[in-house]
Scaffold this motif. Structure first.
Motif, PDB file in Angstrom:
ATOM      1  N   PHE A 176       8.377   8.033  -3.650  1.00 15.04           N
ATOM      2  CA  PHE A 176       7.391   7.526  -2.708  1.00 15.04           C
ATOM      3  C   PHE A 176       6.026   7.454  -3.368  1.00 15.04           C
ATOM      4  O   PHE A 176       5.697   8.263  -4.244  1.00 15.04           O
ATOM      5  N   ALA A 177       5.273   6.434  -2.974  1.00 13.16           N
ATOM      6  CA  ALA A 177       3.960   6.201  -3.571  1.00 13.16           C
ATOM      7  C   ALA A 177       3.028   5.602  -2.539  1.00 13.16           C
ATOM      8  O   ALA A 177       3.451   4.883  -1.635  1.00 13.16           O
ATOM      9  N   LYS A 178       1.757   5.923  -2.696  1.00 14.01           N
ATOM     10  CA  LYS A 178       0.702   5.400  -1.840  1.00 14.01           C
ATOM     11  C   LYS A 178      -0.444   4.980  -2.751  1.00 14.01           C
ATOM     12  O   LYS A 178      -0.758   5.684  -3.723  1.00 14.01           O
ATOM     13  N   VAL A 179      -1.072   3.858  -2.459  1.00 10.79           N
ATOM     14  CA  VAL A 179      -2.180   3.386  -3.287  1.00 10.79           C
ATOM     15  C   VAL A 179      -3.200   4.506  -3.464  1.00 10.79           C
ATOM     16  O   VAL A 179      -3.649   5.109  -2.492  1.00 10.79           O
ATOM     17  N   THR A 209       8.468  -2.377  -3.241  1.00  3.80           N
ATOM     18  CA  THR A 209       8.462  -0.918  -3.357  1.00  3.80           C
ATOM     19  C   THR A 209       8.430  -0.493  -4.808  1.00  3.80           C
ATOM     20  O   THR A 209       7.648   0.381  -5.199  1.00  3.80           O
ATOM     21  N   GLU A 250       1.695   3.208  -9.341  1.00  3.62           N
ATOM     22  CA  GLU A 250       1.067   4.494  -9.031  1.00  3.62           C
ATOM     23  C   GLU A 250       1.493   5.599  -9.998  1.00  3.62           C
ATOM     24  O   GLU A 250       0.855   6.638 -10.066  1.00  3.62           O
ATOM     25  N   ILE A 295       4.856  -0.758  -6.433  1.00  2.00           N
ATOM     26  CA  ILE A 295       3.883   0.312  -6.156  1.00  2.00           C
ATOM     27  C   ILE A 295       4.346   1.648  -6.739  1.00  2.00           C
ATOM     28  O   ILE A 295       3.528   2.428  -7.223  1.00  2.00           O
ATOM     29  N   GLY A 311      -2.671   7.434  -4.579  1.00  2.00           N
ATOM     30  CA  GLY A 311      -2.113   8.773  -4.403  1.00  2.00           C
ATOM     31  C   GLY A 311      -1.066   9.182  -5.407  1.00  2.00           C
ATOM     32  O   GLY A 311      -0.547  10.286  -5.356  1.00  2.00           O
ATOM     33  N   CYS A 316       0.804  -1.223   0.000  1.00  2.00           N
ATOM     34  CA  CYS A 316       0.000   0.000   0.000  1.00  2.00           C
ATOM     35  C   CYS A 316       0.833   1.267   0.000  1.00  2.00           C
ATOM     36  O   CYS A 316       0.329   2.343  -0.308  1.00  2.00           O
ATOM     37  N   LEU A 317       2.102   1.170   0.374  1.00  2.29           N
ATOM     38  CA  LEU A 317       2.959   2.330   0.531  1.00  2.29           C
ATOM     39  C   LEU A 317       4.377   1.916   0.186  1.00  2.29           C
ATOM     40  O   LEU A 317       4.794   0.810   0.535  1.00  2.29           O
ATOM     41  N   THR A 332       2.701   8.655  -7.610  1.00  2.00           N
ATOM     42  CA  THR A 332       4.116   8.516  -7.260  1.00  2.00           C
ATOM     43  C   THR A 332       4.776   9.881  -7.348  1.00  2.00           C
ATOM     44  O   THR A 332       4.540  10.639  -8.289  1.00  2.00           O
TER      45      THR A 332
END
Length: 189
Positions: free
Chosen positions: A32-35, A129, A136, A132, A37, A8-9, A39
């Motif tokens: 950095f990436a968040k589901v 990592t 993203e 995602i 959200g 998820c992150l 990248t």
């Protein structure tokens, strides 16, 4: 409720960056990436984070591709055959670490091919990592059969052939080239 755990992150740091477009050293960066959200890339020189997207290349002839630097980590001959069948004209860019995923997420290349030698088992920490970060940013990460990577099976990924990464437009063409190449390279019975 989810059926399987999922990534998820993700955070990935590249301390020093070699610009794949210009061949010069750049300050390192954090991806950095968040589901849901997107990248982002944050240069380590304190400048602002920017949202990144994978390459929009649709023509394989215009695509560049990444593979592991070390021939011991991936079958370069198979990657070369896949690139040839796909019509890629560029030579491979060989880099190690998850920097390949970061470079793809910001559009420095269009394809990542990883086909480890028989018997090697991919570790989840080498790809979670990156998966995602690329996803993203609009990319697609699958095994060689086109199935999403499954990070729910412990410390190893359950892939026996390889991992392919690209944008959504190139993925169908890439999967076809992978299928043809694997068939051609398979030992005859």
């Amino acid at each position: 409720m989810q059926d399987k755990p999922q990534v998820c992150l993700g955070f990935d740091i590249c301390y020093e960056w070699i610009s794949l477009q210009f061949g010069v050293k750049e300050v390192g960066c954090l991806f950095f990436a968040k589901v849901g959200g997107g990248t982002y890339m944050q240069p380590l020189d304190s400048s602002s984070a920017v949202k990144v997207q994978v390459s929009a290349v649709e023509n394989p002839e215009e695509a560049s591709f990444f593979e592991s630097y070390e021939a011991a980590h991936s079958m370069h001959d198979l990657s070369s055959l896949i690139a040839q069948k796909l019509g890629v004209k560029a030579l491979p860019v060989r880099i190690d670490s998850q920097a390949k995923y970061g470079a793809l997420s910001r559009g420095d290349g269009a394809i990542y091919l990883r086909f480890p030698h028989k018997g090697y088992r991919e570790k989840i920490w080498d790809h979670a990592t990156g998966c995602i970060v690329v996803t993203e940013a609009g990319g697609v990460v699958t095994d060689a059969a086109g199935q999403p990577l499954d990070f729910s099976k412990g410390k190893h990924l359950d892939v026996d052939t390889g991992i392919i990464v690209t944008n959504q437009k190139l993925m169908p063409l890439l999967l076809n080239a992978v299928k043809e190449s694997l068939k051609e390279k398979a030992p005859s019975s």
